[in-house]
Write a protein that holds these residues in place. Structure first.
Motif, short mmCIF file in Angstrom:
data_model
loop_
_atom_site.label_atom_id
_atom_site.label_comp_id
_atom_site.label_asym_id
_atom_site.label_seq_id
_atom_site.Cartn_x
_atom_site.Cartn_y
_atom_site.Cartn_z
N GLY A 104 -1.07 10.19 -45.18
CA GLY A 104 -1.02 11.07 -43.89
C GLY A 104 0.19 11.04 -43.03
N THR A 105 1.54 10.87 -43.59
CA THR A 105 2.68 11.06 -42.88
C THR A 105 3.10 12.21 -43.20
OG1 THR A 105 4.05 10.31 -44.89
CG2 THR A 105 3.24 8.54 -43.37
N GLY A 106 2.91 13.17 -44.23
CA GLY A 106 3.56 14.33 -44.25
C GLY A 106 4.96 14.15 -45.29
N TYR A 107 5.10 12.98 -45.72
CA TYR A 107 6.44 12.85 -46.33
C TYR A 107 5.90 12.03 -47.54
CZ TYR A 107 8.57 14.04 -42.12
OH TYR A 107 8.73 14.75 -40.81
N LEU A 108 6.48 12.32 -48.51
CA LEU A 108 6.27 11.80 -49.98
C LEU A 108 7.90 11.43 -50.95
CD1 LEU A 108 4.37 10.33 -51.99
CD2 LEU A 108 3.89 12.45 -53.03
N GLY A 109 8.01 10.29 -50.83
CA GLY A 109 9.58 10.15 -51.42
C GLY A 109 10.63 10.23 -50.67
N ARG A 110 11.74 10.20 -51.14
CA ARG A 110 13.02 10.36 -50.23
C ARG A 110 13.86 11.20 -50.75
NH1 ARG A 110 14.15 5.25 -47.20
NH2 ARG A 110 12.10 3.93 -47.50
N ILE A 111 14.82 11.72 -49.65
CA ILE A 111 15.72 12.63 -50.10
C ILE A 111 17.07 12.19 -49.28
CG2 ILE A 111 15.02 14.32 -48.25
CD1 ILE A 111 16.21 16.39 -50.29
N GLY A 112 18.28 12.22 -49.71
CA GLY A 112 19.52 11.76 -49.10
C GLY A 112 19.97 12.98 -48.37
N ILE A 113 20.68 12.72 -47.24
CA ILE A 113 21.83 13.37 -46.69
C ILE A 113 22.85 12.73 -46.46
CG2 ILE A 113 19.70 14.71 -45.37
CD1 ILE A 113 20.69 13.26 -43.11
N PHE A 114 23.70 13.18 -46.55
CA PHE A 114 25.32 12.45 -46.70
C PHE A 114 26.40 13.34 -45.89
CE2 PHE A 114 22.90 12.23 -50.84
CZ PHE A 114 22.58 10.67 -50.73
#
Length: 84
Positions: A14-24
């Motif tokens: 229910g969060t709307g987010y799945l997995g991660r993506i990096g910002i650098f």
């Protein structure tokens, strides 16, 4: 510009987010940056010099990912709040 918003589902709990993506934000230590470090310049002076040399800030990187639909504006603000 079309911005996306996380909807939520069973997979993302229910969060709307799945997995991660990096910002650098990567600071390349060029000759000019090395000189500023040796002179004990403030972090802001070093940051300004790095940006003039083409460094992409954390917020800029996050905004690009938002415009590409990889994240939301809420996450950009959450993650880069200190850069305001």
């Amino acid at each position: 510009v079309t911005l996306k918003r996380g909807r939520g589902c069973i997979r993302c709990r229910g969060t709307g987010y799945l997995g991660r993506i990096g910002i650098f934000e990567v600071l390349s230590v060029t000759e000019r940056i090395r000189e500023l470090i040796d002179e004990e310049a403030s972090a802001e002076i070093i940051r300004q010099a790095a940006c003039k040399e083409g460094m992409v800030t954390l917020r800029e990187n996050a905004v690009v990912k938002m415009l590409e639909g990889e994240t939301t504006y809420q996450e950009v603000l959450r993650v880069t709040w200190e850069q305001m």
